[in-house]
Design a protein around this motif. Structure first.
Motif, PDB file in Angstrom:
ATOM      1  N   GLN A  47       0.803  -1.228   0.000  1.00  0.00           N
ATOM      2  CA  GLN A  47       0.000   0.000   0.000  1.00  0.00           C
ATOM      3  C   GLN A  47       0.833   1.275   0.000  1.00  0.00           C
ATOM      4  O   GLN A  47       0.291   2.370  -0.110  1.00  0.00           O
ATOM      5  CB  GLN A  47      -0.934   0.027   1.219  1.00  0.00           C
ATOM      6  N   ASP A  48       2.148   1.159   0.126  1.00  0.00           N
ATOM      7  CA  ASP A  48       3.020   2.333   0.201  1.00  0.00           C
ATOM      8  C   ASP A  48       2.912   3.157  -1.082  1.00  0.00           C
ATOM      9  O   ASP A  48       3.032   2.614  -2.191  1.00  0.00           O
ATOM     10  CB  ASP A  48       4.464   1.879   0.411  1.00  0.00           C
ATOM     11  N   ARG A  52       3.772   2.012  -4.976  1.00  0.00           N
ATOM     12  CA  ARG A  52       2.739   2.020  -6.024  1.00  0.00           C
ATOM     13  C   ARG A  52       3.184   2.868  -7.209  1.00  0.00           C
ATOM     14  O   ARG A  52       2.956   2.497  -8.367  1.00  0.00           O
ATOM     15  CB  ARG A  52       1.413   2.511  -5.448  1.00  0.00           C
TER      16      ARG A  52
END
Length: 164
Positions: A47-48, A52
């Motif tokens: 999710q960083d 991404r």
């Protein structure tokens, strides 16, 4: 003529957190990101924001770097060694906040700029309305910036004042 910037992971990570990676690739600037930096960013959770961005191809193809023996001697991390080696080879500007890497840049004659300098540079080029707003967001995202340094740099470079 484009100025080539070689960013380390930390400026990419913190700028991605505030959705301002565009500040690294504005008018008259191009980027070259070493594989070691990309690998470091890809080690973050799925999710960083920086991960991404890299996975979506934001920085273009990663550049393979052969470490400069003079830079290896400094004992820096893999990413710092790669960016300084590439910056030295290409006569580019290293984008780095790490104190040891900046010290090595000074000693080796490598141009460098930090995240604060990036923000000030794009403000002076008219790419952002307020350096203060961006710097506040960077602090909230976890970037440590000395208050006195910010105040002095803002006043000299942009005429803005850091709030009390």
């Amino acid at each position: 003529m484009n100025e080539l910037w070689i960013p380390n992971a930390s400026p990419i990570i913190v700028l991605a957190k505030i959705e301002r990676l565009d500040l690294l690739s504005g008018q008259g600037m191009s980027l070259s990101v070493p594989e070691a930096v990309v690998d470091e960013i890809l080690g973050a959770p799925a999710q960083d924001p920086a991960r991404r961005a890299v996975e979506s191809g934001w920085e273009g193809p990663a550049v393979q770097v052969f470490p400069d023996p003079h830079i290896i001697e400094w004992g820096l991390g893999t990413g710092e060694t790669a960016i300084l080696s590439l910056a030295r080879q290409k006569r580019a500007t290293a984008v780095v906040d790490d104190r040891a890497a900046r010290t090595a840049c000074k000693a080796l004659g490598i141009r460098f700029i930090g995240t604060l300098g990036v923000v000030l540079r794009v403000k002076m080029r008219g790419q952002i309305h307020s350096a203060v707003e961006v710097l506040k967001a960077l602090q909230e995202a976890g970037l440590f910036l000395d208050r006195d340094l910010i105040q002095t740099a803002l006043r000299k470079a942009t005429g803005e004042n850091w709030p009390e």
